[in-house]
Motif scaffolding. Structure first.
Motif, mmCIF file in Angstrom:
data_model
loop_
_atom_site.group_PDB
_atom_site.id
_atom_site.type_symbol
_atom_site.label_atom_id
_atom_site.label_comp_id
_atom_site.label_asym_id
_atom_site.label_seq_id
_atom_site.Cartn_x
_atom_site.Cartn_y
_atom_site.Cartn_z
ATOM 1 N N ASN A 24 0.871 -1.171 0.000
ATOM 2 C CA ASN A 24 0.000 0.000 0.000
ATOM 3 C C ASN A 24 0.910 1.224 0.000
ATOM 4 N N VAL A 27 -0.227 7.622 -0.384
ATOM 5 C CA VAL A 27 -1.156 8.399 -1.214
ATOM 6 C C VAL A 27 -0.403 9.646 -1.632
ATOM 7 N N GLU A 42 -14.941 5.352 -2.374
ATOM 8 C CA GLU A 42 -14.113 4.710 -1.343
ATOM 9 C C GLU A 42 -14.650 3.330 -0.987
ATOM 10 N N TYR A 46 -12.074 1.548 -3.815
ATOM 11 C CA TYR A 46 -10.738 1.768 -3.269
ATOM 12 C C TYR A 46 -9.901 0.504 -3.088
ATOM 13 N N ASP A 47 -10.509 -0.624 -2.792
ATOM 14 C CA ASP A 47 -9.700 -1.817 -2.544
ATOM 15 C C ASP A 47 -8.866 -2.208 -3.758
ATOM 16 N N SER A 50 -6.868 2.053 -5.431
ATOM 17 C CA SER A 50 -6.199 3.060 -4.605
ATOM 18 C C SER A 50 -5.020 2.403 -3.900
ATOM 19 N N ASN A 51 -4.256 3.222 -3.225
ATOM 20 C CA ASN A 51 -3.149 2.714 -2.416
ATOM 21 C C ASN A 51 -3.598 2.468 -0.979
ATOM 22 N N GLN A 52 -4.909 2.363 -0.779
ATOM 23 C CA GLN A 52 -5.469 2.139 0.550
ATOM 24 C C GLN A 52 -6.249 0.826 0.590
ATOM 25 N N THR A 53 -5.719 -0.165 -0.076
ATOM 26 C CA THR A 53 -6.357 -1.472 -0.147
ATOM 27 C C THR A 53 -6.459 -2.095 1.234
ATOM 28 N N LYS A 54 -7.637 -2.637 1.524
ATOM 29 C CA LYS A 54 -7.813 -3.445 2.745
ATOM 30 C C LYS A 54 -7.673 -4.895 2.289
ATOM 31 N N SER A 82 -5.595 7.241 -5.503
ATOM 32 C CA SER A 82 -4.571 7.830 -4.641
ATOM 33 C C SER A 82 -3.660 8.781 -5.408
#
Length: 142
Positions: A24, A27, A42, A46-47, A50-54, A82
């Motif tokens: 990850n 951002v 989001e 986002y998963d 984005s660079n905010q994957t859960k 991101s």
């Protein structure tokens, strides 16, 4: 019958040792669209985009982990929220139109992702917000 089963289990156990990149990165230029559209994006996008994957638990179990990591890296390559703020207005507009096209055609979110993440499914009003945003930059339906 036991030998093939033990062989399969051994292969699956060894597969866990294959390194997978579940990074990850930072951002760099956040997605700063209106809050109403940002919340939808989001939750549903986002998963993979984005660079905010859960990273869910199954993203740590081969061979499924290979598929998840591949989809995330491919998703980020195509569109990374991101880095949204670093795009030119024309690039953002182009992506907005592409996002609506994917949503309208039922291509996004991916059906398998929505199956595993029911909260990613888009309601009709959310689809309308995305459509309005893609056409006008506004998150309120016409």
């Amino acid at each position: 019958m036991r030998k093939p089963l033990w062989g399969l289990l051994a292969v699956l156990a060894l597969a866990q040792l294959w390194p997978i990149d579940r990074d990850n990165p930072a951002v760099t230029a956040a997605f700063t669209e209106p809050a109403s559209i940002r919340g939808i994006i989001e939750r549903a996008c986002y998963d993979c985009h984005s660079n905010q994957t859960k990273w869910p638990w199954y993203a740590y179990v081969a061979p499924v982990s290979w598929l998840v990591a591949h989809d995330v890296h491919e998703g980020r390559e195509h569109l990374n929220f991101s880095e949204w703020g670093a795009l030119t207005p024309d690039e953002r507009r182009e992506h907005q139109e592409e996002i609506w096209e994917e949503v309208e055609e039922g291509e996004m979110p991916l059906w398998v992702y929505a199956l595993l993440h029911p909260s990613a499914k888009l309601s009709q009003s959310e689809r309308e917000n995305i459509r309005a945003w893609s056409q006008t930059g506004d998150a309120s339906p016409e």
